[in-house]
Design a protein around this motif. Structure first.
Motif, short mmCIF file in Angstrom:
data_model
loop_
_atom_site.label_atom_id
_atom_site.label_comp_id
_atom_site.label_asym_id
_atom_site.label_seq_id
_atom_site.Cartn_x
_atom_site.Cartn_y
_atom_site.Cartn_z
N TYR A 29 15.10 -89.21 -50.95
CA TYR A 29 15.83 -90.17 -49.87
C TYR A 29 15.41 -91.80 -50.23
O TYR A 29 14.27 -91.86 -50.33
CB TYR A 29 15.78 -89.79 -48.45
N GLU A 30 16.31 -92.45 -50.16
CA GLU A 30 16.08 -94.10 -50.41
C GLU A 30 17.16 -94.61 -49.60
O GLU A 30 18.37 -94.68 -49.79
CB GLU A 30 15.94 -94.22 -51.76
N GLY A 31 16.90 -95.61 -48.38
CA GLY A 31 17.59 -96.11 -47.73
C GLY A 31 17.14 -96.77 -46.64
O GLY A 31 16.07 -97.27 -46.61
N ASN A 32 18.08 -96.94 -45.69
CA ASN A 32 17.65 -97.93 -44.31
C ASN A 32 17.63 -96.96 -43.39
O ASN A 32 18.93 -96.36 -42.92
CB ASN A 32 18.47 -99.06 -44.25
N LEU A 33 16.48 -96.49 -42.58
CA LEU A 33 16.60 -96.02 -41.33
C LEU A 33 15.79 -96.51 -40.18
O LEU A 33 15.08 -97.22 -40.55
CB LEU A 33 16.02 -94.68 -41.45
N THR A 34 16.27 -96.43 -39.10
CA THR A 34 15.65 -97.24 -37.84
C THR A 34 14.43 -96.07 -37.86
O THR A 34 14.55 -94.77 -38.21
CB THR A 34 16.40 -97.18 -36.56
N HIS A 35 13.50 -96.30 -36.82
CA HIS A 35 12.48 -95.37 -36.58
C HIS A 35 13.03 -93.98 -35.87
O HIS A 35 12.67 -92.97 -36.30
CB HIS A 35 11.45 -96.06 -35.61
N ASP A 36 14.13 -94.27 -34.95
CA ASP A 36 14.55 -93.05 -34.29
C ASP A 36 15.51 -92.38 -35.33
O ASP A 36 15.32 -90.76 -35.45
CB ASP A 36 15.41 -93.34 -33.21
N GLU A 37 16.21 -92.78 -36.29
CA GLU A 37 16.58 -91.94 -37.22
C GLU A 37 15.83 -91.24 -38.41
O GLU A 37 15.97 -90.19 -38.72
CB GLU A 37 17.62 -93.08 -38.25
N LEU A 38 14.59 -92.25 -38.48
CA LEU A 38 13.51 -91.49 -39.47
C LEU A 38 13.19 -90.15 -38.81
O LEU A 38 13.00 -88.89 -39.53
CB LEU A 38 12.45 -92.36 -39.81
N LEU A 39 12.77 -90.18 -37.50
CA LEU A 39 12.10 -88.90 -36.96
C LEU A 39 13.29 -88.03 -36.91
O LEU A 39 12.92 -86.70 -37.13
CB LEU A 39 11.90 -89.33 -35.35
N PRO A 79 7.52 -79.89 -45.55
CA PRO A 79 6.75 -81.24 -45.77
C PRO A 79 7.52 -82.34 -46.76
O PRO A 79 8.45 -81.95 -47.41
CB PRO A 79 5.56 -80.84 -46.37
N ARG A 80 7.16 -83.66 -46.18
CA ARG A 80 7.66 -84.77 -47.13
C ARG A 80 6.54 -85.57 -47.12
O ARG A 80 5.53 -85.87 -46.18
CB ARG A 80 8.76 -85.53 -46.33
N LEU A 81 6.73 -86.61 -47.97
CA LEU A 81 5.95 -87.80 -47.97
C LEU A 81 6.66 -88.90 -47.89
O LEU A 81 7.90 -88.87 -48.11
CB LEU A 81 4.98 -88.30 -49.31
N VAL A 82 6.39 -90.03 -46.85
CA VAL A 82 7.42 -91.00 -46.32
C VAL A 82 6.73 -92.56 -46.50
O VAL A 82 5.59 -92.65 -46.21
CB VAL A 82 7.96 -90.94 -45.12
N ALA A 83 7.31 -93.25 -47.26
CA ALA A 83 7.07 -94.62 -47.07
C ALA A 83 7.71 -95.31 -46.32
O ALA A 83 9.15 -95.22 -46.48
CB ALA A 83 7.14 -95.20 -48.73
N TYR A 84 7.55 -96.18 -45.50
CA TYR A 84 8.30 -96.68 -44.20
C TYR A 84 8.02 -97.96 -44.02
O TYR A 84 6.69 -98.35 -43.88
CB TYR A 84 8.41 -95.61 -43.04
N GLU A 85 8.91 -99.15 -44.02
CA GLU A 85 8.66 -100.44 -43.26
C GLU A 85 8.73 -100.23 -41.88
O GLU A 85 9.75 -100.17 -41.16
CB GLU A 85 9.49 -101.32 -43.88
N LEU A 86 7.68 -100.37 -41.13
CA LEU A 86 7.63 -100.38 -39.92
C LEU A 86 7.53 -102.02 -39.18
O LEU A 86 6.87 -102.75 -39.60
CB LEU A 86 6.12 -99.91 -39.21
N CYS A 87 8.54 -102.06 -38.32
CA CYS A 87 8.87 -103.53 -37.93
C CYS A 87 8.51 -103.62 -36.51
O CYS A 87 9.06 -102.66 -35.89
CB CYS A 87 10.43 -104.06 -38.21
N PHE A 88 7.95 -104.78 -36.04
CA PHE A 88 7.37 -104.68 -34.70
C PHE A 88 7.23 -106.22 -34.22
O PHE A 88 7.15 -107.12 -35.32
CB PHE A 88 6.51 -103.66 -34.31
#
Length: 134
Positions: free
Chosen positions: A42-52, A59-68
């Motif tokens: 998958y490649e796209g835009n997910l919020t943190h809640d959507e990711l969860l 299993p998966r590996l995930v690269a995620y941009e965490l904004c805070f």
């Protein structure tokens, strides 16, 4: 499972897109059925809640941009590499994902935080933010 796991070029391209252009915030990777090639899931835009909600029971590996927001209120972002290995995964899958996770850690630059998660509570937003701030 073969001793070496290959990584499709598209996996690296998607990470580079996340890192440089920020047009996407989330990249999910999975191993093929033979557990010998990492492929883009998958490649796209997910919020943190959507990711969860998106994380499967496999299993998966995930690269995620965490904004805070940082302690001073300034906006920050951290790139997180997540190894998602939920309970019930076969030992063969665990070994294959652990090997490719280490390989990605060594191959990808610009990752701010590395997380190994077995339950969604390991990926709680506040927990990730605390880790990214240190």
């Amino acid at each position: 499972m073969t001793s070496a796991i290959s990584v499709e070029d598209r996996c690296i391209d998607a990470f580079n897109e996340l890192q440089s252009n920020r047009h996407i915030t989330t990249v999910l990777y999975r191993l093929n059925d033979n557990l010998d090639t990492l492929i883009l899931d998958y490649e796209g835009n997910l919020t943190h809640d959507e990711l969860l909600r998106t994380l499967p029971s496999d299993p998966r590996l995930v690269a995620y941009e965490l904004c805070f927001a940082d302690r001073d209120g300034s906006r920050r972002a951290a790139i997180v590499l997540i190894s998602w290995s939920p309970q019930g995964v076969s030992p063969e899958q665990m070994a294959a994902y652990a090997a490719v996770y280490v390989a990605l850690r060594d191959q990808l630059g610009g990752i701010d935080l590395f997380v190994e998660a077995m339950r969604q509570s390991d990926l709680e937003y506040d927990r990730l933010v605390r880790a990214a701030r240190t």
